[in-house]
Design a protein around this motif. Structure first.
Motif, short mmCIF file in Angstrom:
data_model
loop_
_atom_site.label_atom_id
_atom_site.label_comp_id
_atom_site.label_asym_id
_atom_site.label_seq_id
_atom_site.Cartn_x
_atom_site.Cartn_y
_atom_site.Cartn_z
N GLU A 84 -3.61 9.48 6.46
CA GLU A 84 -4.58 9.70 7.54
C GLU A 84 -4.25 8.90 8.80
OE1 GLU A 84 -8.42 8.80 5.90
OE2 GLU A 84 -8.42 10.59 4.63
N ALA A 85 -3.50 7.83 8.65
CA ALA A 85 -3.18 6.98 9.80
C ALA A 85 -2.03 7.53 10.64
CB ALA A 85 -2.84 5.57 9.32
N PHE A 86 -1.40 8.60 10.18
CA PHE A 86 -0.22 9.13 10.86
C PHE A 86 -0.40 10.61 11.18
CE2 PHE A 86 1.14 5.60 8.23
CZ PHE A 86 1.92 4.86 9.11
N GLN A 87 0.23 11.04 12.23
CA GLN A 87 0.23 12.46 12.59
C GLN A 87 1.51 13.09 12.08
OE1 GLN A 87 -0.48 12.80 16.80
NE2 GLN A 87 -2.68 12.53 16.53
N MET A 88 1.60 13.17 10.75
CA MET A 88 2.74 13.83 10.12
C MET A 88 2.26 14.43 8.81
SD MET A 88 5.16 10.58 8.96
CE MET A 88 5.48 10.08 10.63
N THR A 89 3.08 15.26 8.23
CA THR A 89 2.68 15.95 7.00
C THR A 89 2.61 14.97 5.82
OG1 THR A 89 4.94 16.48 6.36
CG2 THR A 89 3.80 18.08 7.81
N LYS A 90 1.83 15.34 4.83
CA LYS A 90 1.74 14.52 3.62
C LYS A 90 3.09 14.41 2.91
CE LYS A 90 -3.17 14.71 2.91
NZ LYS A 90 -4.28 14.97 2.03
N PRO A 91 3.89 15.50 2.86
CA PRO A 91 5.23 15.34 2.27
C PRO A 91 6.10 14.32 3.01
CG PRO A 91 4.65 17.65 2.31
CD PRO A 91 3.58 16.91 3.10
N ALA A 92 5.95 14.25 4.33
CA ALA A 92 6.74 13.27 5.10
C ALA A 92 6.29 11.86 4.75
CB ALA A 92 6.58 13.51 6.60
N ILE A 93 4.99 11.63 4.64
CA ILE A 93 4.48 10.31 4.25
C ILE A 93 4.92 9.99 2.82
CG2 ILE A 93 2.38 9.01 3.70
CD1 ILE A 93 3.00 9.13 6.68
N SER A 94 4.88 10.99 1.96
CA SER A 94 5.32 10.79 0.58
C SER A 94 6.78 10.35 0.53
CB SER A 94 5.14 12.09 -0.21
OG SER A 94 5.57 11.94 -1.54
N HIS A 95 7.60 10.91 1.40
CA HIS A 95 9.01 10.50 1.48
C HIS A 95 9.12 9.04 1.89
CE1 HIS A 95 13.27 10.37 2.39
NE2 HIS A 95 12.95 9.94 3.60
N HIS A 96 8.37 8.65 2.92
CA HIS A 96 8.40 7.26 3.37
C HIS A 96 7.96 6.31 2.26
CE1 HIS A 96 9.51 7.85 7.53
NE2 HIS A 96 8.56 8.75 7.69
N LEU A 97 6.92 6.70 1.53
CA LEU A 97 6.44 5.86 0.42
C LEU A 97 7.49 5.77 -0.69
CD1 LEU A 97 2.74 7.06 0.35
CD2 LEU A 97 3.54 4.75 0.92
N SER A 98 8.20 6.86 -0.93
CA SER A 98 9.26 6.85 -1.95
C SER A 98 10.39 5.91 -1.55
CB SER A 98 9.83 8.27 -2.15
OG SER A 98 8.86 9.09 -2.74
N VAL A 99 10.76 5.91 -0.27
CA VAL A 99 11.81 5.01 0.21
C VAL A 99 11.37 3.56 0.04
CG1 VAL A 99 13.10 4.26 2.25
CG2 VAL A 99 12.82 6.70 1.79
N LEU A 100 10.12 3.26 0.39
CA LEU A 100 9.60 1.90 0.23
C LEU A 100 9.56 1.50 -1.24
CD1 LEU A 100 6.71 2.01 2.84
CD2 LEU A 100 8.82 0.67 2.99
N LYS A 101 9.19 2.44 -2.09
CA LYS A 101 9.14 2.16 -3.53
C LYS A 101 10.55 1.93 -4.08
CE LYS A 101 7.37 4.06 -7.81
NZ LYS A 101 6.72 5.21 -8.46
N GLU A 102 11.50 2.73 -3.67
CA GLU A 102 12.89 2.58 -4.13
C GLU A 102 13.48 1.24 -3.69
OE1 GLU A 102 17.13 4.86 -3.59
OE2 GLU A 102 15.32 6.08 -3.72
N ALA A 103 13.05 0.76 -2.53
CA ALA A 103 13.50 -0.54 -2.03
C ALA A 103 12.71 -1.69 -2.67
CB ALA A 103 13.37 -0.60 -0.51
#
Length: 94
Positions: free
Chosen positions: A35-54
């Motif tokens: 909700e804090a970003f103007q992007m699709t939920k799949p795009a946010i999911s990708h960012h969260l996956s990158v953070l989780k992988e790191a």
């Protein structure tokens, strides 16, 4: 062994840095983060996956929600590992 390359790659993106800042205040559901970003939920999911992988965030499922929290211990250990390589930083970290 920590993967510093993944850590710095994850932190290089301004959206992911903003997510980390948000999580600094406390745990958040994926939807709350999105909700804090103007992007699709799949795009946010990708960012969260990158953070989780790191290993910067950890997640836990609560019913239909996935809750994310900052992985403070891993972040601290990564920074100590990286900056500990430099003599000028070794004294400061003691």
């Amino acid at each position: 062994m920590l993967n510093l390359g993944k850590l710095f790659q994850a932190m290089a993106d301004p959206t992911r840095r903003k997510i980390l800042e948000m999580l600094r205040a406390g745990d958040l559901a994926a939807g709350e983060i999105a909700e804090a970003f103007q992007m699709t939920k799949p795009a946010i999911s990708h960012h969260l996956s990158v953070l989780k992988e790191a290993n910067l965030v950890v997640d836990q499922r609560h019913g239909q929600n996935v809750i994310y929290r900052l992985n403070d211990d891993a972040l601290s250990a990564s920074m100590k590992e990286f900056f500990g390589q430099f003599r000028s930083c070794q004294q400061e970290m003691r």
